[in-house]
Design a protein around this motif. Structure first.
Motif, PDB file in Angstrom:
ATOM      1  N   SER A   1       6.451   2.067  -5.458  1.00 23.63           N
ATOM      2  CA  SER A   1       8.006   2.709  -5.729  1.00 23.63           C
ATOM      3  C   SER A   1       9.097   1.976  -4.653  1.00 23.63           C
ATOM      4  O   SER A   1      10.159   1.573  -4.828  1.00 23.63           O
ATOM      5  CB  SER A   1       8.017   4.033  -5.918  1.00 23.63           C
ATOM      6  OG  SER A   1       9.418   4.352  -6.398  1.00 23.63           O
ATOM      7  N   LEU A   2       8.632   1.977  -3.537  1.00 25.55           N
ATOM      8  CA  LEU A   2       9.277   1.549  -2.259  1.00 25.55           C
ATOM      9  C   LEU A   2       9.201  -0.059  -1.918  1.00 25.55           C
ATOM     10  O   LEU A   2       9.842  -0.537  -1.003  1.00 25.55           O
ATOM     11  CB  LEU A   2       9.184   2.445  -1.067  1.00 25.55           C
ATOM     12  CG  LEU A   2      10.247   3.635  -1.104  1.00 25.55           C
ATOM     13  CD1 LEU A   2       9.654   4.703   0.131  1.00 25.55           C
ATOM     14  CD2 LEU A   2      11.319   3.341  -0.943  1.00 25.55           C
ATOM     15  N   SER A   3       8.571  -0.585  -2.773  1.00 22.38           N
ATOM     16  CA  SER A   3       7.985  -2.162  -2.661  1.00 22.38           C
ATOM     17  C   SER A   3       7.566  -2.476  -1.134  1.00 22.38           C
ATOM     18  O   SER A   3       8.073  -3.285  -0.536  1.00 22.38           O
ATOM     19  CB  SER A   3       9.362  -3.151  -2.554  1.00 22.38           C
ATOM     20  OG  SER A   3      10.112  -2.529  -3.629  1.00 22.38           O
TER      21      SER A   3
HETATM   22  N1  PFF Z   1       9.507  -1.079  -6.743  1.00 19.51           N
HETATM   23  C1  PFF Z   1       9.582  -1.569  -7.819  1.00 19.51           C
HETATM   24  C2  PFF Z   1       9.515  -0.495  -8.832  1.00 19.51           C
HETATM   25  O1  PFF Z   1       9.401   0.571  -8.667  1.00 19.51           O
HETATM   26  O2  PFF Z   1       9.343  -0.972 -10.190  1.00 19.51           O
HETATM   27  C3  PFF Z   1       8.130  -2.574  -7.857  1.00 19.51           C
HETATM   28  C4  PFF Z   1       8.137  -3.709  -6.849  1.00 19.51           C
HETATM   29  C5  PFF Z   1       9.198  -4.326  -6.518  1.00 19.51           C
HETATM   30  C6  PFF Z   1       6.762  -3.961  -6.468  1.00 19.51           C
HETATM   31  C7  PFF Z   1       9.026  -5.234  -5.585  1.00 19.51           C
HETATM   32  C8  PFF Z   1       6.861  -4.787  -5.437  1.00 19.51           C
HETATM   33  C9  PFF Z   1       8.028  -5.599  -5.137  1.00 19.51           C
HETATM   34  F1  PFF Z   1       7.544  -6.532  -4.074  1.00 19.51           F
END
Ligand code: PFF
Length: 454
Positions: free
Chosen positions: A226-228
Motif C-alpha cells: 500500500s505504501l509502495s
Molecule cells: N501502492 C499501490 C497500491 O496500493 O495500489 C501499489 C504500488 C504502487 C506498488 C507503486 C508498487 C509501486 F511501485
C-alpha cells in the motif's frame, strides 16, 4: 542535466500519496480487514505502519534525497565497491513487473467506466452470477482487454513523458485530492443505504481470535504494497524533493493519507456489499463482479443516482490506479535517464514496449494462455505473487540495511534533520535510527522466512 523537481511540499505529498493510494487500498484493504479480525487487524496494521513502514519510507527517502539520483546511481555513489548497486539495480525491475499486470487491471477499469457511462448497470433482473459471467467473458476475450491495457499504458506514457513538473506533478496535484473527494462522496452514499450497518460492524468489530500469525504477516505485506515500499518509487520521488523539505513530515503525512483512504474505501464498499445481502468477496471480483450487481439492484428506486455513483466509483478506481502506475514507470525512466543518459522520450518508449509486452502475456493468461503455469500460477498471478510476496520485502530490507548500516550516521542525521535545523526530527532521530537499523530489518526477515516456509 536538469532532472526536474516537485514545486512545493503540497505537490510532493500529493505525488507520493498518489503513488501509495491505488488498487491496493480499494480492493485489497477492505476485504483483508474483514477476513482478519476487523478492528483488530486495523490496530496491527497501524502498529506496522508506524514501526516498520515509516522507518523504511525514511530509509528510501534519505537515500533518494541525499543522492538526488535514482536507485542504482544512489547506491553506487555511497557504496561504489560492493554489491549494493547490483542489488539496487534488481529493485528497478520490480515496479516494471508490477506495472505490467497492474495495467491489465487498469484496462479493466476503463472498460467498467465506459460501461457505467453508457448506463449498463441498470438491469435489476441480472443476478450476481450474471454479472460475474459478463466479467469473465470480458477478461477471457482476447483483443478488448489488450486494447484497453494498451490505452492505460499509453496514458501513463504520456504523463511520464511530460516530465516531473509538467506531467506527474500536474496530474497528481489535481487527481489525488479529487480521489479523496470522490471516495468520501461514495462513502456517504453507501452509509445511507438500508442495511449498511452490518457493513460498518464488519469493519469495526475487533475479533482478536482471527488475529493469527498469518493475519499479522498479511497486515505487514499489505502495508508494504500500500505504501509502495521496496521498489525504489519513494526513493526516486524523494530525489525530486527540494533540500529544505522535512522527510519525517512527508512520510507521516503520506502514511496518514494512505491509511485514511483505505479506511474510507472500506466504509464505502462494505456497507454497500452488506446492503445488497452479499458475502464480502475477495480481490478484483469484489469490484468488477459484485459492485455492478449492487449498482443495478440499488438502481430500482433511483436508477440515475446509482448510475452516477457507479460512474464516480469507476473514475475513482481508474484515477487511483493511474497515480500509482505513473510512479512505477517513472522509477524505471529515472534510472535510464540518470544512468544510461537516455532522453526521457526514448526511456519512456523503451519501457513502454517492454512492459506492454509482458502485460499482453499477463492479459492472455485469462484466455489463450490460461494453461501456461509457472510454479502452479498463471503468469498474471505469478507476477503478482513474485513482486508483492518477495521482491517488495527484499527491496525494503535492502533500503533499510543500506541507510542503517552502509551510509554514514552523520549523513542520515543531516538528511533527516536538515543539518540539525528541524527540531522535531532532531528529537526523534535516536528512535528513528534504531527502528531503521534493527527493528525494520528484523521484521522483514521474519516475513521473508514465513513466505518461504508457507
Ligand atoms: N501502492 C499501490 C497500491 O496500493 O495500489 C501499489 C504500488 C504502487 C506498488 C507503486 C508498487 C509501486 F511501485
Amino acid at each position: 542535466m536538469d532532472r526536474g523537481n516537485f514545486g512545493n511540499r503540497f505537490t510532493a505529498i500529493m505525488a507520493m500519496a498518489g503513488s501509495a493510494i491505488g488498487l491496493g487500498n480499494i480492493w485489497r484493504f477492505p476485504y483483508m480487514v474483514g477476513q482478519n479480525g476487523g478492528a483488530a487487524f486495523i490496530i496491527v496494521y497501524l502498529f506496522f505502519a508506524l514501526f516498520i513502514c515509516i522507518p523504511i519510507f525514511l530509509s528510501e527517502s534519505v537515500i533518494g534525497k541525499r543522492s538526488q539520483l535514482s536507485t542504482f546511481g544512489a547506491m553506487e555513489k555511497y557504496a561504489p565497491k560492493g554489491q549494493w548497486k547490483w542489488l539496487g539495480l534488481l529493485t528497478v525491475f520490480t515496479p516494471l513487473i508490477i506495472i505490467s499486470y497492474y495495467s491489465v487491471v487498469g484496462g479493466w477499469s476503463i472498460e467498467y467506466l465506459l460501461k457505467s457511462l453508457s448506463f449498463s448497470f441498470t438491469d435489476p433482473q441480472l443476478s450476481r452470477d450474471g454479472h460475474s459471467a459478463i466479467f469473465l467473458d470480458f477478461v477471457s476475450s482476447t483483443w478488448k482487454p489488450i486494447l484497453l491495457h494498451t490505452a492505460f499504458m499509453g496514458i501513463n506514457a504520456i504523463i511520464v513523458m511530460a516530465g516531473v513538473k509538467k506531467g506527474i506533478e500536474k496530474f497528481t496535484k489535481i487527481s489525488t485530492p479529487i480521489l479523496f473527494l470522490l471516495v468520501v462522496l461514495i462513502m456517504c452514499y453507501s452509509l445511507t443505504l438500508p442495511g449498511a450497518k452490518a457493513g460498518v460492524i464488519y469493519m469495526l468489530k475487533p475479533d482478536f481470535s482471527k488475529l493469527t500469525g498469518s493475519a499479522m504477516l498479511s497486515a505487514m505485506g499489505q502495508a508494504f504494497f500500500s505504501l509502495s515500499l521496496g521498489v525504489g518509487c519513494i526513493l526516486t520521488y524523494a530525489s525530486y524533493l527540494k533540500k529544505e523539505e522535512s522527510l519525517l513530515h512527508i512520510s507521516v503525512l503520506t502514511s496518514v493519507f494512505d491509511l485514511s483512504f483505505a479506511l474510507i474505501a472500506g466504509f464505502a464498499i462494505m456497507p454497500a456489499v452488506f446492503a445488497a445481502g452479499i458475502e464480502p468477496g475477495a480481490g478484483p471480483g469484489l469490484i468488477f463482479e459484485t459492485l455492478p450487481f449492487i449498482f443495478s439492484t440499488m438502481g430500482l428506486s433511483a436508477p440515475w443516482l446509482s448510475n452516477i455513483v457507479a460512474i464516480l466509483f469507476f473514475v475513482t478506481i481508474l484515477f487511483a490506479a493511474l497515480t500509482s502506475s505513473v510512479s512505477m514507470l517513472e522509477t524505471g525512466v529515472a534510472y535510464l535517464v540518470d544512468e544510461k543518459k537516455m532522453s526521457r522520450p526514448a526511456a519512456v518508449g523503451l519501457l513502454f514496449a517492454g512492459c506492454w509486452t509482458l502485460g499482453v502475456f499477463c492479459s492472455l493468461s485469462f484466455s489463450s494462455l490460461a494453461d501456461f503455469k509457472i510454479l502452479g500460477n498463471s503468469l498474471f498471478d505469478f507476477c503478482d505473487k513474485l513482486t508483492s510476496n518477495f521482491l517488495m520485502s527484499f527491496g525494503s530490507l535492502l533500503f533499510a540495511l543500506f541507510a542503517g548500516w552502509k551510509m554514514k550516521r552523520s549523513d542520515v542525521y543531516d538528511e533527516l534533520t536538515n543539518g540539525g535545523t528541524l527540531r522535531g526530527s532532531v528529537k526523534m532521530f535516536g528512535v528513528l535510527y534504531f527502528l531503521i537499523r534493527y527493528i525494520a530489518p528484523l521484521a522483514i526477515i521474519l516475513i521473508f522466512a514465513t513466505n518461504l516456509i508457507l
